[in-house]
Design a protein around this motif. Sequence first.
Motif, PDB file in Angstrom:
ATOM      1  N   ILE A   1     -16.409 -16.438 -27.189  1.00 18.69           N
ATOM      2  CA  ILE A   1     -17.609 -15.616 -27.321  1.00 18.69           C
ATOM      3  C   ILE A   1     -17.457 -14.478 -26.315  1.00 18.69           C
ATOM      4  CG2 ILE A   1     -20.116 -15.556 -27.130  1.00 18.69           C
ATOM      5  CD1 ILE A   1     -20.016 -18.645 -27.627  1.00 18.69           C
ATOM      6  N   ILE A   2     -17.397 -13.242 -26.812  1.00 18.67           N
ATOM      7  CA  ILE A   2     -17.026 -12.086 -25.995  1.00 18.67           C
ATOM      8  C   ILE A   2     -18.223 -11.165 -25.768  1.00 18.67           C
ATOM      9  CG2 ILE A   2     -15.517 -10.077 -25.813  1.00 18.67           C
ATOM     10  CD1 ILE A   2     -13.896 -12.596 -25.794  1.00 18.67           C
ATOM     11  N   PHE A   3     -18.607 -11.006 -24.514  1.00 17.70           N
ATOM     12  CA  PHE A   3     -19.535  -9.950 -24.103  1.00 17.70           C
ATOM     13  C   PHE A   3     -18.696  -8.792 -23.561  1.00 17.70           C
ATOM     14  CE2 PHE A   3     -22.180 -13.708 -23.898  1.00 17.70           C
ATOM     15  CZ  PHE A   3     -23.466 -13.276 -24.240  1.00 17.70           C
ATOM     16  N   HIS A   4     -19.077  -7.567 -23.897  1.00 15.50           N
ATOM     17  CA  HIS A   4     -18.338  -6.428 -23.341  1.00 15.50           C
ATOM     18  C   HIS A   4     -19.315  -5.351 -22.893  1.00 15.50           C
ATOM     19  CE1 HIS A   4     -18.719  -3.973 -27.097  1.00 15.50           C
ATOM     20  NE2 HIS A   4     -18.721  -5.162 -27.675  1.00 15.50           N
ATOM     21  N   PHE A   5     -18.901  -4.632 -21.857  1.00 17.32           N
ATOM     22  CA  PHE A   5     -19.766  -3.659 -21.197  1.00 17.32           C
ATOM     23  C   PHE A   5     -18.940  -2.410 -20.896  1.00 17.32           C
ATOM     24  CE2 PHE A   5     -20.529  -8.018 -20.027  1.00 17.32           C
ATOM     25  CZ  PHE A   5     -21.877  -8.211 -20.335  1.00 17.32           C
TER      26      PHE A   5
ATOM     27  N   PHE B   1      -7.442  -4.475 -30.178  1.00 21.35           N
ATOM     28  CA  PHE B   1      -8.729  -3.916 -29.801  1.00 21.35           C
ATOM     29  C   PHE B   1      -8.508  -2.541 -29.168  1.00 21.35           C
ATOM     30  CE2 PHE B   1      -9.442  -8.459 -29.894  1.00 21.35           C
ATOM     31  CZ  PHE B   1     -10.708  -8.584 -30.460  1.00 21.35           C
ATOM     32  N   SER B   2      -9.546  -1.711 -29.204  1.00 17.76           N
ATOM     33  CA  SER B   2      -9.457  -0.427 -28.516  1.00 17.76           C
ATOM     34  C   SER B   2     -10.802  -0.116 -27.865  1.00 17.76           C
ATOM     35  CB  SER B   2      -9.062   0.693 -29.482  1.00 17.76           C
ATOM     36  OG  SER B   2     -10.082   0.914 -30.435  1.00 17.76           O
ATOM     37  N   ALA B   3     -10.750   0.637 -26.778  1.00 22.71           N
ATOM     38  CA  ALA B   3     -11.943   1.043 -26.041  1.00 22.71           C
ATOM     39  C   ALA B   3     -11.560   2.219 -25.157  1.00 22.71           C
ATOM     40  CB  ALA B   3     -12.481  -0.121 -25.212  1.00 22.71           C
ATOM     41  N   HIS B   4     -12.536   2.749 -24.420  1.00 19.64           N
ATOM     42  CA  HIS B   4     -12.239   3.841 -23.482  1.00 19.64           C
ATOM     43  C   HIS B   4     -13.150   3.708 -22.275  1.00 19.64           C
ATOM     44  CE1 HIS B   4     -15.933   6.126 -24.380  1.00 19.64           C
ATOM     45  NE2 HIS B   4     -15.785   5.654 -25.605  1.00 19.64           N
ATOM     46  N   GLY B   5     -12.785   4.413 -21.207  1.00 22.21           N
ATOM     47  CA  GLY B   5     -13.588   4.375 -20.001  1.00 22.21           C
ATOM     48  C   GLY B   5     -13.497   3.035 -19.295  1.00 22.21           C
ATOM     49  N   ARG B   6     -14.540   2.721 -18.540  1.00 20.56           N
ATOM     50  CA  ARG B   6     -14.600   1.434 -17.853  1.00 20.56           C
ATOM     51  C   ARG B   6     -14.960   0.368 -18.872  1.00 20.56           C
ATOM     52  NH1 ARG B   6     -17.360  -0.807 -12.382  1.00 20.56           N
ATOM     53  NH2 ARG B   6     -17.699  -2.933 -13.097  1.00 20.56           N
ATOM     54  N   LEU B   7     -14.191  -0.690 -18.894  1.00 20.67           N
ATOM     55  CA  LEU B   7     -14.456  -1.815 -19.792  1.00 20.67           C
ATOM     56  C   LEU B   7     -14.476  -3.099 -18.982  1.00 20.67           C
ATOM     57  CD1 LEU B   7     -14.767  -2.988 -22.690  1.00 20.67           C
ATOM     58  CD2 LEU B   7     -12.267  -3.242 -22.716  1.00 20.67           C
ATOM     59  N   ASP B   8     -15.580  -3.829 -19.078  1.00 18.80           N
ATOM     60  CA  ASP B   8     -15.672  -5.165 -18.501  1.00 18.80           C
ATOM     61  C   ASP B   8     -15.898  -6.147 -19.626  1.00 18.80           C
ATOM     62  OD1 ASP B   8     -15.828  -5.392 -15.373  1.00 18.80           O
ATOM     63  OD2 ASP B   8     -16.834  -3.511 -15.897  1.00 18.80           O
ATOM     64  N   ILE B   9     -15.142  -7.228 -19.595  1.00 12.60           N
ATOM     65  CA  ILE B   9     -15.303  -8.299 -20.576  1.00 12.60           C
ATOM     66  C   ILE B   9     -15.686  -9.569 -19.837  1.00 12.60           C
ATOM     67  CG2 ILE B   9     -14.135  -9.741 -22.292  1.00 12.60           C
ATOM     68  CD1 ILE B   9     -12.322  -7.357 -22.893  1.00 12.60           C
ATOM     69  N   LEU B  10     -16.724 -10.227 -20.322  1.00 14.73           N
ATOM     70  CA  LEU B  10     -17.125 -11.538 -19.824  1.00 14.73           C
ATOM     71  C   LEU B  10     -17.148 -12.463 -21.024  1.00 14.73           C
ATOM     72  CD1 LEU B  10     -18.057 -13.181 -17.356  1.00 14.73           C
ATOM     73  CD2 LEU B  10     -20.412 -12.599 -17.989  1.00 14.73           C
ATOM     74  N   ALA B  11     -16.380 -13.525 -20.964  1.00 17.56           N
ATOM     75  CA  ALA B  11     -16.181 -14.345 -22.151  1.00 17.56           C
ATOM     76  C   ALA B  11     -16.367 -15.829 -21.868  1.00 17.56           C
ATOM     77  CB  ALA B  11     -14.783 -14.105 -22.724  1.00 17.56           C
TER      78      ALA B  11
END
Length: 253
Positions: free
Chosen positions: A43-47, A74-84
């Motif tokens: 279960i992935i939370f992302h910020f 997966f792709s993203a940009h900037g600051r990425l925090d994942i809490l899983a």
Amino acid sequence: MRPTEFEPPEALRDVVKCFWHLHRDLGPQRSSFEVMPDGYAEIIFHFGGDCSADGKQTLPSPFLVGLLNQPVHFSAHGRLDILAIRCFPWTVFELLGVPPAKDSIQLFEHPVAHLHATLAQWMLADRIDLAVAALEQHLLGAQAQLDTTLHKAGEAIRQANGALPVSQVAAAAHATVRTLERKFKQSAGHTVKDVSGLVRFEQARNQLMQQPDSDIADLAQRLGYTDQSHLSREFKRYSGTTPAAFARKAGKP
């Protein structure tokens, strides 16, 4: 960069393998990263920068990554925090109260999603410990009753690193093969053989990541594959590459 793992409280250990956090600064341009299959559902939370999978969709937070049969990008940009939340595949759907599915990425509705705003505040304050504590408290209050047959079967699979035949997994769970397979399909959406294959692949992948110079024939024997060719076929099936090529890439500085 490897994620930081947090061990769950004892009351959750039959359901949750661990919680983990990963921080990346990806810059203004979209960057992609690969997630390899393993024997867990998450279960992935992302910020931070919006996150998408295989370039097809922007994903809400949280979303579910089920058992994978091949890598997902997966792709993203900037600051990425994942809490899983890393869950056992035979427990995650019961925990969420949603029907099992074979989709690699699944959107779901569950009260745990309402924690996103609270978790985001802790992440912004760099208090990952408090974010994890909030997840723990929520899951302790919402914990589903785990089928003991599934628990025993899952323990047997993990302890044998996925190398046990289905008949021996059933014997360890004190169930018939037919009953066990039915319960696995109902709870995980996959067969015992599917889960066992991914657990064994995970062991091979981890060994080659940590020790790229490992002898592949010896690794195949230790993990219970028929021979090196069997390991190579299964490894390529799940990763898209051979063990030797994976090891060379892992060994690069």
